[in-house]
Scaffold this motif. Structure first.
Motif, short mmCIF file in Angstrom:
data_model
loop_
_atom_site.label_atom_id
_atom_site.label_comp_id
_atom_site.label_asym_id
_atom_site.label_seq_id
_atom_site.Cartn_x
_atom_site.Cartn_y
_atom_site.Cartn_z
N LEU A 20 0.60 -1.27 0.10
CA LEU A 20 -0.04 -0.04 0.01
C LEU A 20 0.91 1.31 0.05
CD1 LEU A 20 -3.02 -1.11 2.37
CD2 LEU A 20 -3.11 -1.08 0.02
N GLU A 21 1.85 1.33 0.64
CA GLU A 21 2.79 2.56 0.60
C GLU A 21 3.32 2.80 -0.54
OE1 GLU A 21 5.60 2.03 3.88
OE2 GLU A 21 4.00 1.75 5.25
N ALA A 22 3.90 1.80 -1.13
CA ALA A 22 4.72 1.89 -2.45
C ALA A 22 3.54 1.93 -3.44
CB ALA A 22 5.34 0.50 -3.02
N THR A 23 2.42 1.62 -3.49
CA THR A 23 1.40 1.92 -4.42
C THR A 23 0.85 3.46 -4.38
OG1 THR A 23 0.55 -0.30 -4.61
CG2 THR A 23 -0.68 1.33 -5.37
N ALA A 55 -2.27 -7.55 -0.39
CA ALA A 55 -3.25 -6.41 -0.35
C ALA A 55 -3.58 -6.21 -1.70
CB ALA A 55 -2.51 -5.19 0.25
N PHE A 56 -4.86 -5.52 -1.83
CA PHE A 56 -5.28 -5.09 -3.11
C PHE A 56 -4.78 -3.55 -3.20
CE2 PHE A 56 -8.96 -7.87 -2.22
CZ PHE A 56 -8.92 -8.55 -3.60
N PRO A 57 -3.84 -3.40 -4.40
CA PRO A 57 -3.16 -2.03 -4.27
C PRO A 57 -4.15 -0.83 -4.71
CG PRO A 57 -2.72 -3.21 -6.33
CD PRO A 57 -3.69 -4.23 -5.48
N MET A 61 -4.93 3.88 -3.77
CA MET A 61 -5.32 4.88 -4.51
C MET A 61 -6.42 5.53 -4.02
SD MET A 61 -6.83 4.69 -8.68
CE MET A 61 -8.55 4.23 -8.16
N ARG A 62 -7.21 4.71 -3.29
CA ARG A 62 -8.66 5.23 -2.57
C ARG A 62 -8.10 6.10 -1.70
NH1 ARG A 62 -11.58 4.68 -6.70
NH2 ARG A 62 -12.09 2.50 -7.16
N VAL A 70 -13.12 6.83 -9.25
CA VAL A 70 -12.46 6.68 -10.26
C VAL A 70 -12.52 5.05 -10.45
CG1 VAL A 70 -10.25 6.48 -11.28
CG2 VAL A 70 -10.81 8.47 -9.83
N PRO A 71 -12.94 4.46 -11.77
CA PRO A 71 -13.00 3.08 -11.90
C PRO A 71 -11.57 2.56 -12.00
CG PRO A 71 -14.12 4.47 -13.69
CD PRO A 71 -13.39 5.37 -12.83
#
Length: 127
Positions: A20-23, A55-57, A61-62, A70-71
């Motif tokens: 999550l941090e990297a994304t 994790a879901f990356p 973004m959210r 955003v889709p």
């Protein structure tokens, strides 16, 4: 005009917080380097290599302001033998008046090896 903004990064471990941090860093840098807003985005595709599943990356973004509508779609990268491991790739499709040569693709950490010719560091140095 619709343009694609590419980005990629790597992590050292298959851990939720690291992914999550990297994304988040990747999305934030892509937005800053290309001056787009969430309203400019048509859609986002995120892929991860098979060795990442903690994790879901898209969750990262959210966390960015105004990205809740955003889709986005997450998928798994093609497992080519010998390819870069622990890699997160992003394609943000935006509406922009910029030409293709004006788009700043962002490659962080070990992902710079994927496209050194397009990496922001090389673009800045060559100007």
């Amino acid at each position: 005009m619709v343009r694609g903004v590419r980005g990629a990064t790597t992590v050292e471990k298959n851990e939720k917080s690291e992914i999550l941090e990297a994304t988040y860093e990747l999305f934030d840098t892509m937005q800053k380097q290309n001056s787009y807003n969430p309203e400019d985005i048509s859609h986002v595709i995120i892929s991860m290599t098979q060795d990442l599943n903690a994790a879901f990356p898209a969750v990262a973004m959210r966390q960015l302001k105004d990205y809740d509508l955003v889709p986005v779609m997450c998928t798994q990268e093609v497992p080519v033998p010998g390819s870069l491991e622990k890699c997160i790739r992003v394609m943000v499709t935006i509406n922009t008046s910029k030409g293709q040569g004006e788009i700043n693709h962002v490659y962080l950490n070990e992902a710079i090896r994927l496209r050194p010719d397009l990496s922001l560091t090389n673009k800045v140095d060559s100007r």
